[in-house]
Structures are given as structure tokens and as C-alpha cells.
Design a protein around this motif. Structure first.
Motif, PDB file in Angstrom:
ATOM      1  N   LEU A   1       0.809  -1.214   0.000  1.00 16.73           N
ATOM      2  CA  LEU A   1       0.000   0.000   0.000  1.00 16.73           C
ATOM      3  C   LEU A   1       0.843   1.264   0.000  1.00 16.73           C
ATOM      4  CD1 LEU A   1      -2.999  -0.221  -0.028  1.00 16.73           C
ATOM      5  CD2 LEU A   1      -3.062   0.327   2.374  1.00 16.73           C
ATOM      6  N   LEU A   2       1.814   1.322   0.875  1.00 17.56           N
ATOM      7  CA  LEU A   2       2.619   2.544   0.988  1.00 17.56           C
ATOM      8  C   LEU A   2       3.982   2.389   0.316  1.00 17.56           C
ATOM      9  CD1 LEU A   2       1.976   4.030   4.518  1.00 17.56           C
ATOM     10  CD2 LEU A   2       0.635   4.169   2.454  1.00 17.56           C
ATOM     11  N   ARG A   3       4.088   1.387  -0.532  1.00 18.83           N
ATOM     12  CA  ARG A   3       5.348   1.134  -1.202  1.00 18.83           C
ATOM     13  C   ARG A   3       5.563   2.146  -2.323  1.00 18.83           C
ATOM     14  NH1 ARG A   3       6.472  -4.306  -4.707  1.00 18.83           N
ATOM     15  NH2 ARG A   3       8.632  -3.863  -5.192  1.00 18.83           N
ATOM     16  N   LYS A   4       6.786   2.625  -2.431  1.00 15.70           N
ATOM     17  CA  LYS A   4       7.105   3.527  -3.536  1.00 15.70           C
ATOM     18  C   LYS A   4       8.207   2.895  -4.374  1.00 15.70           C
ATOM     19  CE  LYS A   4       5.851   7.688  -1.011  1.00 15.70           C
ATOM     20  NZ  LYS A   4       6.434   8.682  -0.092  1.00 15.70           N
ATOM     21  N   THR A   5       7.858   2.555  -5.633  1.00 14.25           N
ATOM     22  CA  THR A   5       8.791   1.817  -6.488  1.00 14.25           C
ATOM     23  C   THR A   5      10.097   2.585  -6.662  1.00 14.25           C
ATOM     24  OG1 THR A   5       6.749   1.406  -7.674  1.00 14.25           O
ATOM     25  CG2 THR A   5       8.716   0.339  -8.515  1.00 14.25           C
ATOM     26  N   HIS A   6       9.973   3.892  -6.828  1.00 14.02           N
ATOM     27  CA  HIS A   6      11.166   4.697  -7.073  1.00 14.02           C
ATOM     28  C   HIS A   6      12.159   4.568  -5.916  1.00 14.02           C
ATOM     29  CE1 HIS A   6      13.693   7.937  -8.421  1.00 14.02           C
ATOM     30  NE2 HIS A   6      13.568   8.515  -7.235  1.00 14.02           N
ATOM     31  N   GLU A   7      11.656   4.732  -4.699  1.00  9.80           N
ATOM     32  CA  GLU A   7      12.539   4.664  -3.535  1.00  9.80           C
ATOM     33  C   GLU A   7      13.098   3.249  -3.351  1.00  9.80           C
ATOM     34  OE1 GLU A   7      10.106   6.761  -3.547  1.00  9.80           O
ATOM     35  OE2 GLU A   7      10.643   8.551  -2.386  1.00  9.80           O
ATOM     36  N   ASP A   8      12.243   2.243  -3.592  1.00  9.96           N
ATOM     37  CA  ASP A   8      12.677   0.871  -3.375  1.00  9.96           C
ATOM     38  C   ASP A   8      13.846   0.489  -4.269  1.00  9.96           C
ATOM     39  OD1 ASP A   8      10.988   0.418  -1.352  1.00  9.96           O
ATOM     40  OD2 ASP A   8       9.593  -0.879  -2.428  1.00  9.96           O
TER      41      ASP A   8
ATOM     42  N   GLN B   1       8.353   3.395   6.588  1.00  8.80           N
ATOM     43  CA  GLN B   1       8.113   2.002   6.229  1.00  8.80           C
ATOM     44  C   GLN B   1       8.268   1.084   7.444  1.00  8.80           C
ATOM     45  OE1 GLN B   1       7.554   0.047   3.269  1.00  8.80           O
ATOM     46  NE2 GLN B   1       6.678   1.929   2.495  1.00  8.80           N
ATOM     47  N   TYR B   2       9.249   1.395   8.266  1.00  8.97           N
ATOM     48  CA  TYR B   2       9.485   0.586   9.469  1.00  8.97           C
ATOM     49  C   TYR B   2       8.267   0.637  10.391  1.00  8.97           C
ATOM     50  CZ  TYR B   2      12.294  -1.471  13.239  1.00  8.97           C
ATOM     51  OH  TYR B   2      12.800  -2.300  14.214  1.00  8.97           O
ATOM     52  N   ALA B   3       7.778   1.870  10.617  1.00 10.50           N
ATOM     53  CA  ALA B   3       6.600   2.044  11.479  1.00 10.50           C
ATOM     54  C   ALA B   3       5.390   1.349  10.853  1.00 10.50           C
ATOM     55  CB  ALA B   3       6.319   3.520  11.676  1.00 10.50           C
ATOM     56  N   TRP B   4       5.236   1.541   9.548  1.00  9.14           N
ATOM     57  CA  TRP B   4       4.103   0.954   8.832  1.00  9.14           C
ATOM     58  C   TRP B   4       4.132  -0.571   8.913  1.00  9.14           C
ATOM     59  CZ3 TRP B   4      -0.535   1.560   7.486  1.00  9.14           C
ATOM     60  CH2 TRP B   4      -1.106   0.932   6.379  1.00  9.14           C
ATOM     61  N   THR B   5       5.312  -1.152   8.719  1.00  9.20           N
ATOM     62  CA  THR B   5       5.454  -2.604   8.836  1.00  9.20           C
ATOM     63  C   THR B   5       4.989  -3.075  10.214  1.00  9.20           C
ATOM     64  OG1 THR B   5       7.382  -2.529   7.397  1.00  9.20           O
ATOM     65  CG2 THR B   5       7.092  -4.516   8.703  1.00  9.20           C
ATOM     66  N   HIS B   6       5.406  -2.353  11.234  1.00  7.03           N
ATOM     67  CA  HIS B   6       5.027  -2.765  12.586  1.00  7.03           C
ATOM     68  C   HIS B   6       3.526  -2.638  12.806  1.00  7.03           C
ATOM     69  CE1 HIS B   6       9.269  -2.936  13.264  1.00  7.03           C
ATOM     70  NE2 HIS B   6       9.069  -3.394  14.477  1.00  7.03           N
ATOM     71  N   MET B   7       2.928  -1.563  12.313  1.00  4.90           N
ATOM     72  CA  MET B   7       1.471  -1.407  12.433  1.00  4.90           C
ATOM     73  C   MET B   7       0.763  -2.579  11.752  1.00  4.90           C
ATOM     74  SD  MET B   7       0.652   1.175  14.236  1.00  4.90           S
ATOM     75  CE  MET B   7      -1.107   1.230  13.913  1.00  4.90           C
TER      76      MET B   7
ATOM     77  N   THR C   1      21.319  -0.494   7.157  1.00  2.08           N
ATOM     78  CA  THR C   1      21.024  -0.198   5.754  1.00  2.08           C
ATOM     79  C   THR C   1      20.338   1.153   5.569  1.00  2.08           C
ATOM     80  OG1 THR C   1      18.968  -1.445   5.942  1.00  2.08           O
ATOM     81  CG2 THR C   1      20.854  -2.629   5.040  1.00  2.08           C
ATOM     82  N   LEU C   2      20.319   1.976   6.618  1.00  2.36           N
ATOM     83  CA  LEU C   2      19.750   3.317   6.475  1.00  2.36           C
ATOM     84  C   LEU C   2      20.588   4.096   5.465  1.00  2.36           C
ATOM     85  CD1 LEU C   2      18.811   4.341  10.129  1.00  2.36           C
ATOM     86  CD2 LEU C   2      17.264   4.207   8.194  1.00  2.36           C
ATOM     87  N   LYS C   3      19.894   4.760   4.537  1.00  3.73           N
ATOM     88  CA  LYS C   3      20.609   5.500   3.490  1.00  3.73           C
ATOM     89  C   LYS C   3      20.250   6.964   3.574  1.00  3.73           C
ATOM     90  CE  LYS C   3      22.058   2.994  -0.593  1.00  3.73           C
ATOM     91  NZ  LYS C   3      21.663   2.597  -1.948  1.00  3.73           N
ATOM     92  N   LYS C   4      21.218   7.805   3.436  1.00  4.81           N
ATOM     93  CA  LYS C   4      20.988   9.249   3.494  1.00  4.81           C
ATOM     94  C   LYS C   4      19.921   9.648   2.468  1.00  4.81           C
ATOM     95  CE  LYS C   4      23.890  12.987   4.969  1.00  4.81           C
ATOM     96  NZ  LYS C   4      25.225  13.567   5.022  1.00  4.81           N
ATOM     97  N   LYS C   5      19.118  10.607   2.805  1.00  2.00           N
ATOM     98  CA  LYS C   5      18.007  11.115   1.982  1.00  2.00           C
ATOM     99  C   LYS C   5      16.835  10.137   1.917  1.00  2.00           C
ATOM    100  CE  LYS C   5      20.532  14.358  -0.832  1.00  2.00           C
ATOM    101  NZ  LYS C   5      21.089  14.671  -2.149  1.00  2.00           N
ATOM    102  N   MET C   6      17.035   8.913   2.423  1.00  3.36           N
ATOM    103  CA  MET C   6      15.955   7.937   2.437  1.00  3.36           C
ATOM    104  C   MET C   6      15.421   7.754   3.839  1.00  3.36           C
ATOM    105  SD  MET C   6      15.589   6.881  -0.544  1.00  3.36           S
ATOM    106  CE  MET C   6      16.130   5.941  -1.943  1.00  3.36           C
ATOM    107  N   TYR C   7      16.039   8.379   4.817  1.00  2.00           N
ATOM    108  CA  TYR C   7      15.673   8.185   6.216  1.00  2.00           C
ATOM    109  C   TYR C   7      14.170   8.198   6.439  1.00  2.00           C
ATOM    110  CZ  TYR C   7      20.560   9.035   7.560  1.00  2.00           C
ATOM    111  OH  TYR C   7      21.910   8.965   7.714  1.00  2.00           O
ATOM    112  N   LYS C   8      13.543   9.258   5.959  1.00  2.00           N
ATOM    113  CA  LYS C   8      12.119   9.429   6.263  1.00  2.00           C
ATOM    114  C   LYS C   8      11.317   8.269   5.681  1.00  2.00           C
ATOM    115  CE  LYS C   8       8.630  12.847   6.894  1.00  2.00           C
ATOM    116  NZ  LYS C   8       8.275  14.274   6.849  1.00  2.00           N
ATOM    117  N   TYR C   9      11.600   7.927   4.430  1.00  2.00           N
ATOM    118  CA  TYR C   9      10.900   6.816   3.793  1.00  2.00           C
ATOM    119  C   TYR C   9      11.135   5.521   4.565  1.00  2.00           C
ATOM    120  CZ  TYR C   9       9.645   3.315   0.281  1.00  2.00           C
ATOM    121  OH  TYR C   9       9.093   2.244  -0.374  1.00  2.00           O
ATOM    122  N   GLN C  10      12.388   5.290   4.937  1.00  2.00           N
ATOM    123  CA  GLN C  10      12.708   4.048   5.624  1.00  2.00           C
ATOM    124  C   GLN C  10      12.046   3.964   7.008  1.00  2.00           C
ATOM    125  OE1 GLN C  10      17.082   4.338   4.831  1.00  2.00           O
ATOM    126  NE2 GLN C  10      16.865   2.220   4.239  1.00  2.00           N
ATOM    127  N   PHE C  11      12.078   5.071   7.751  1.00  2.00           N
ATOM    128  CA  PHE C  11      11.447   5.048   9.072  1.00  2.00           C
ATOM    129  C   PHE C  11       9.928   4.914   8.960  1.00  2.00           C
ATOM    130  CE2 PHE C  11      15.486   6.324  10.818  1.00  2.00           C
ATOM    131  CZ  PHE C  11      15.477   5.711  12.047  1.00  2.00           C
TER     132      PHE C  11
END
Lengths: 421, 421
Positions: free
Chosen positions: B90-97, B178-184, B166-176
């Protein structure tokens, strides 16, 4: 204006550093050369502020530990409320909240529901053990405990329905994000605190040792980094260095071994508590806390004046705690740093001068408390189901007739088995 | 182009309606006048598609229930994997992935960790009961269970460290995020499934009755709304009407009462299962499933040809289930609708023609499964600790010598008490 370099008296000196080393960019970093973190004028002020509040915290903490289980639990609850407040405020938008009267109250409704649920589970048996004498109160408490889950679920459901009925058009996204955020916070905050409280009642040492190790690791990472720090450790926290990390690890593992020996001598710290009173504790501390004497190998006894050392078995477990506290627990801190960078937050709050918010100090504690609990349950408690525990269950939970019935049935079964074999 | 009105054969007719009634605005709504939902040409096609897939689902479901506990559990797991997939995407973004290789694998790492944890807890005792004969396997299983929590925690921690490394600069927000979303997602999905599986093993009826009531309520809300629906119920779901809600409530409560009488007659549905086999079940179903005969009051027996009715006590509990399924559980649906509107999603997926994704069908089931479990534990299981349960614990978990030790100690204690009183 170069905010990063101007020394000020605002509490967030820590943040300013980070800003300087990372945001201001490569230029500042390069001019520092290999002495990346050693030369820094405002650093000393920050050091003093931080040392001062650290001492205060340690003093207050020691007093609370002396007062006992209930006071420590109360402290955990207070910390938890502050953490929740800091985190609830983090993603709060004043403009949106104006259009949603009572919406923030909902956060606290869920908070107190979670509190009732979590502490009810951990403390209910101890509450029963505490109120036994009074018949009326006893019955009230046991029936409340019997319907504990149903009560908590109704409270949760009422919050859930309340949330849906107060959904406002154009606010949906904000409201749902807040709902998810509230749940994330509650999970984080209550995972930490419930495991901590469970540890406390297993014996204060199972809470005190891990918590102290995190503090020791933090302090020595700071000190070692302060005096020797040159090589940056991880991009997420530019102030952390390999020198700090390694120095702290060694100190922490040694401290763990020594601290366990000291703490393991006090019944106040080693006995589990089965009720909610604050009276003195007596128990057989068990084999973990009985001294064992080991002869030192020849080459060591040649160098040192001792021929043998006295060790409490709990010290071997303490080594595992030390390793975890210095190697894995810091990832809790990295996670918090990363989170703060992702959402462009300086600190979670400003409750503790020089340290930031309470949440900033709790990041690693949380990872550690969970580890301590699971380690204790898996490797320290020898059998989950012991004779004494079962006996205790039978005596406290069954009415006398049923105890007798159980006794008779068990007798029959054993007889059959013994004849069969 | 007026997308909302053009009839098509895409599966999402349900969404198109909502679009028409809300997004297109007040104009369309007014032209429909008081016959808000009755006149609609594309509605009949949607009705047929939905009825067809509903029948297929009910048929498949009946077969699985006939096959037994393990098959139902397998079904729950499959549904759960589909739900997680829908929600992860649902909240996946192909570009970021693209810039984060292996990042999506992390979701599934957490998923399987959660699975191991949740099902391990529920099914471990039953697994032990199943493998008893073989000594080697028995030891393997019991030691795996002993370290179950430690294993799951290590797996979780490895995911946690993996995430941070595996945190990547400029991706922090997306990764965090996604992390929260996965847990929910994991919390939502596993809360549902773990309570469902727990219900299944308490006796299939405790799963089947609540699940059926949600389906019945859904179907009759749809049918009553389809034929009589005029008054919109809630802004969140413009297709839901008061007529559908009330009609469904009445039908559901009556169905609950009748269904419980039918289901309560089959041992296959009422016996709890203590192991993981699929063999036939024998048990004393207990007082809940024993027929009671009640004389009908005079004025009723004057009107109807019966003088008395035969009721299973479980039917009174079923009434509570019926009320909950028709009054509170729909809020699960409202919540999902609101969520979809907040994030501008049509449906969670398109796995079931006419229904949307699997998640769209599971929204109310989830609320219901949790209720059924808590209700069963609080009001149906009379005592959490019964003589037989304790005896079972003693026999299966303690070695023979300890059983004897327990027997002796209990005997002593009882003797002291009896002399004391």
C-alpha cells in the motif's frame, strides 16, 4: 550568523554540535582535520552541564532504589508519562488540533487503557498476595482481575468508536496518522516499561544491573570519545566515535562483572518480590548468588598477589549483559538518532539539561530492558514450571475443597503410574 | 468524462459508487433525491459479481471447517499472508525501493519472526502433546520451546540491526515510515490471526460462530440496504444505510441464536483440541452444550403451537455475539473506509471480484475475533485455573520425582490447614 559555532546558554548544546559537524557541511569537518572531535571550545561547557545533571540523576536514582520495588515502579511510570508526552507532542499540529476538540484526550485515553492492561497483567497476582487478609477487598480485587482483560478491551473499544465518530472531513489523514502514531508510541513506551517492571519484581538486580550498564556505557562512550575520539563510527550520529565505542565496551564489560559481584551480596537486590508491600525481603537467594571459589591459573597467580578468586555465578550472566549493553543496545541510540534526522527533530524534548528529552536518554534502556527480561526468563529461571511455583498457584487460587480434590486425583494418578512402571 | 457514472466491468464498482455519492458532490446526490441508493443501473451487475464470489467463498470455507482445526489454521495463515502483502504494498514507492535493495525483504523477515512468535506461543503446548511418543523429537521440541522467546527476540534484533545498518541518506524518512508501517501492519494482522487461531483450538464453534455472524451481517446489510436503503448511516461509507444496518442487526441476532443451537450439537465444533492432529474429537462438551427445556409463558403458547422450547445455554452467549457483530464490529469497517479515504486508496487489493482485497473483507472479522476470544476467556471459561487444567500441567510438565514431591508437599500443607481450622 553561524549558529553552529556561537556558544550560548541554551540547553541543546548537543544538537548544535551535530549541526556543526554534519549540516554545516564538509568544510567545517575538513578544517578540523584528523582531530575531528577533540578540538571544540563549546564542548567543555556542554560537558559540564551534562556531567552535573548526570550526577543529580544518579543520586536521585540511588535513593529510589533504596526505597524499593514500588518506588522504582512509580519512577518508571513517571518516566513513561513524560516520554509519552514528549512523543505525543512530536507530530502534533496546533492548527489541526484547534478543529478537533478532545482529540488529544483520546491519546491519553489509550495511554491509560494500555497502562491498566499492562500493569494489571504484571502486578495482579502480587496485588492478590498483598490484600489477602481483608475478605471484601479480596473478593473485589479477584473479580476485577478476573474481568481485567474484558474491562481493558471495553475501554479500548470505546476509544476506537470515539475515534471513528469524531472523524472530520479533510482531517482524515491527520487523524489516522495520529491514531497510528499514538499506537506506535504506546507500544514503544509500554514494551519498555512493562519489561522493566517485570524485571524489578524478579529481583531489583535484574533491573538495576542492566540499567546501570547502559548508563556506564553512555558515560564512558562520552568520556572516551571526548578525550580520544577521532574516527567517526556511524553516519547517523556524527558525534559517536570508534574510540568511544570500544573504550566504553571494555569498561562496561568489566563493570558488569564487578557490579554483579557487589549487587549480588544484597538480599534487597536479589530476592524476588511476591507482593506489593515495601517491607524488608527475606529469601534464599539461590545458587546464582552463592560464592564459588576458583583457583587462578599459575601464570596469573605469579603476576598477581591472589591465588584464587571468589565469584558469584550471576557474574557470568553479567558478562552477557555487559556485552549486550555495549554492542547491541547502542543500536537503540542509532535508531533514535536516525528517527530524529528523518523527521528533522533536534531532540525529543528538553526535560534534562544537556541531555535533551527523557526519551533521548531512554532509547538504549528500552532495548536493554527487553533483553534483560528475555535473557532472565530463558537462561536464568531454570524451569518455567517449578514445584514451588505450581504449589503457590494451587494454594492461592483454588478453594480448599478443590485443593483436596487435586490432591486425591494426583495421588491416584501417581499410584497408577508407579504400578504401571 | 464522468468516471463516476460510466458503467464498466472493472471489479471496483463499489468504489465508483462512493466516488459518485461523495466526491462528485452534492449535485448528484440531490438529483437522486430520497431514493438515494435504490435507483442505480450498474448496481445490479455489482450485486451479481459479489453474490457469485460470496457463494464460492462460503463453499470453500465449509469444506475447510469440515477438514478441521489444522486446515482452518492454515487458511488463517494464508489469509494473513495475503493481507500482509496487500498492506505492505500500500505505501510502497517503487522509485525509492530501487535505491534500497533488500529493503522489502526486511518486511517479511519481521513477518516471519512475528509468525514464529505468535504461533509458537499458542501452539507450543499442543505441539508437545502431539509429538510425545518419540523421545528425540520430544526433547528437540521442548528445548526449542524453552528458548522460543529468546530465538524470536534474536531474530527481531537482527532485523532491527539490519534496518539501522542499511539506512541510506536522503531515504531516512521513507525508511522510518516504512518501518513504522510494517510494525502497524504486523500488529493488526497478527492480533487478528492469533486470536482467531486461539479461538479455533478452544473449539471450532468459538471461531465459526463469530466469523459466520460477521458474514451474515455483511450480507444482510448489503441486501437490506440494496432493497430498502434510503437514509445514509455515516459519512465515511456513503453506501451504508440505516435500513441496512437495522435490518442486518435483527437478522444477525436471530441467526446467532439459531446457529448456536445447530452448531452446539456437533462435537466436532464444540470440543477443544489439545494437540495438532486432525483425528476425530471426543469430549464431554460440558454444561454449555447440554439441552435445557424452558416452558413458554402462557401468551406465547396461545399464539404458537409449542408449549416449551429446548435451548442450549451457549445460545445466550450467542446473543451477545450477535449484538456485538451487528453493532460494534461494523466500526471495523468504518475504520477501514476512513483509512482508505484518508490515504485516497480505492481498495486494499483486488483479490476477490466485487469485494476488493482480502483486507477489505477482514476489517470487521478482526474486531470480532478479538471480542470472541476475550468474551470466551472472561465469561465462558468459568475459572482460569481449574483442577483439571492444573493436573494436566503437572502431569505433562513435571518429571515423575517432582510430581511425587509436589504430592507430598501439598499433602502436608492440607493437613496443616485442616488441623488449623
Amino acid at each position: 550568523m553561524h549558529k553552529g559555532i556561537a556558544a550560548g546558554d541554551a540547553p541543546n548544546t548537543r544538537v548544535r554540535h551535530r549541526k556543526r559537524n554534519s549540516d554545516v557541511g564538509a568544510g567545517a569537518g575538513k578544517s578540523n582535520g584528523s582531530h575531528l572531535l577533540v578540538n571544540d571550545t563549546s564542548k567543555y561547557k556542554s560537558f559540564l552541564v551534562r556531567a552535573y545533571s548526570t550526577l543529580w540523576m544518579i543520586g536521585g536514582f540511588a535513593l529510589i532504589v533504596y526505597l524499593g520495588h514500588l518506588y522504582i515502579t512509580a519512577m518508571v511510570v513517571v518516566i513513561q508519562i513524560f516520554m509519552a508526552r514528549e512523543l505525543f507532542n512530536l507530530l502534533r499540529k496546533t492548527h489541526e488540533d484547534k478543529h478537533l476538540p478532545g482529540f488529544r484526550l483520546l491519546n491519553w485515553h489509550f495511554f491509560f487503557t494500555a497502562m491498566l492492561f499492562v500493569y494489571g497483567r504484571i502486578l495482579s497476582q502480587r496485588l492478590v498476595n498483598t490484600v489477602t487478609p481483608d475478605k471484601v477487598l479480596y473478593r473485589l480485587v479477584t473479580s476485577l482481575i478476573k474481568y481485567h482483560m474484558a474491562i481493558c478491551y471495553s475501554l479500548y473499544l470505546s476509544g476506537f468508536v470515539w475515534f471513528i465518530l469524531t472523524l472530520k472531513k479533510k482531517m482524515y489523514k491527520y487523524q489516522f496518522s495520529q491514531y497510528a502514531w499514538t499506537h506506535m508510541i504506546l507500544i514503544v513506551v509500554f514494551t519498555q516499561s512493562s519489561f522493566t517492571v517485570a524485571n524489578i519484581f524478579e529481583g531489583i538486580i535484574w533491573f538495576l544491573l542492566p540499567a546501570s550498564l547502559i548508563v556506564i556505557n553512555d558515560i564512558f562512550a562520552y568520556i572516551c570519545g571526548f578525550f580520544f575520539g577521532r574516527t567517526p563510527l556511524i553516519k547517523l550520529s556524527p558525534k559517536k566515535t570508534w574510540e568511544g565505542f570500544i573504550g566504553a565496551s571494555i569498561t562496561t564489560v568489566i563493570s558488569a562483572f564487578l557490579l554483579a559481584n557487589i549487587m549480588g551480596r544484597f538480599l534487597w537486590l536479589t530476592c524476588p518480590r511476591e507482593d506489593l508491600s515495601t517491607g524488608w525481603l527475606h529469601c534464599d537467594p539461590g545458587p546464582l548468588f552463592k560464592q564459588e571459589t576458583h583457583a587462578l591459573p599459575g601464570w596469573i597467580s605469579d603476576l598477581l598477589p591472589w591465588k584464587e578468586i571468589t565469584v558469584l555465578p550471576v557474574q557470568w550472566h553479567a558478562l552477557c549483559f555487559g556485552l549486550f549493553a555495549s554492542i547491541i543496545a547502542p543500536f537503540g541510540g542509532f535508531f533514535a538518532s536516525g528517527f530524529k534526522r528523518a523527521f528533522k527533530i533536534k531532540d525529543f524534548g528538553d526535560s534534562i539539561p544537556g541531555h535533551g528529552g527523557i526519551t533521548d536518554r531512554m532509547d538504549c534502556q528500552m532495548v536493554m530492558a527487553v533483553f534483560a527480561y528475555i535473557y532472565h526468563q530463558s537462561f536464568v529461571v531454570p524451569e518455567v514450571l517449578s514445584v514451588d511455583k505450581l504449589l503457590d498457584q494451587i494454594i492461592t487460587n483454588l478453594p480448599l475443597e478443590e485443593q483436596q480434590a487435586l490432591f486425591m486425583k494426583l495421588g491416584q494418578m501417581l499410584q497408577e503410574k508407579l504400578i504401571g512402571s
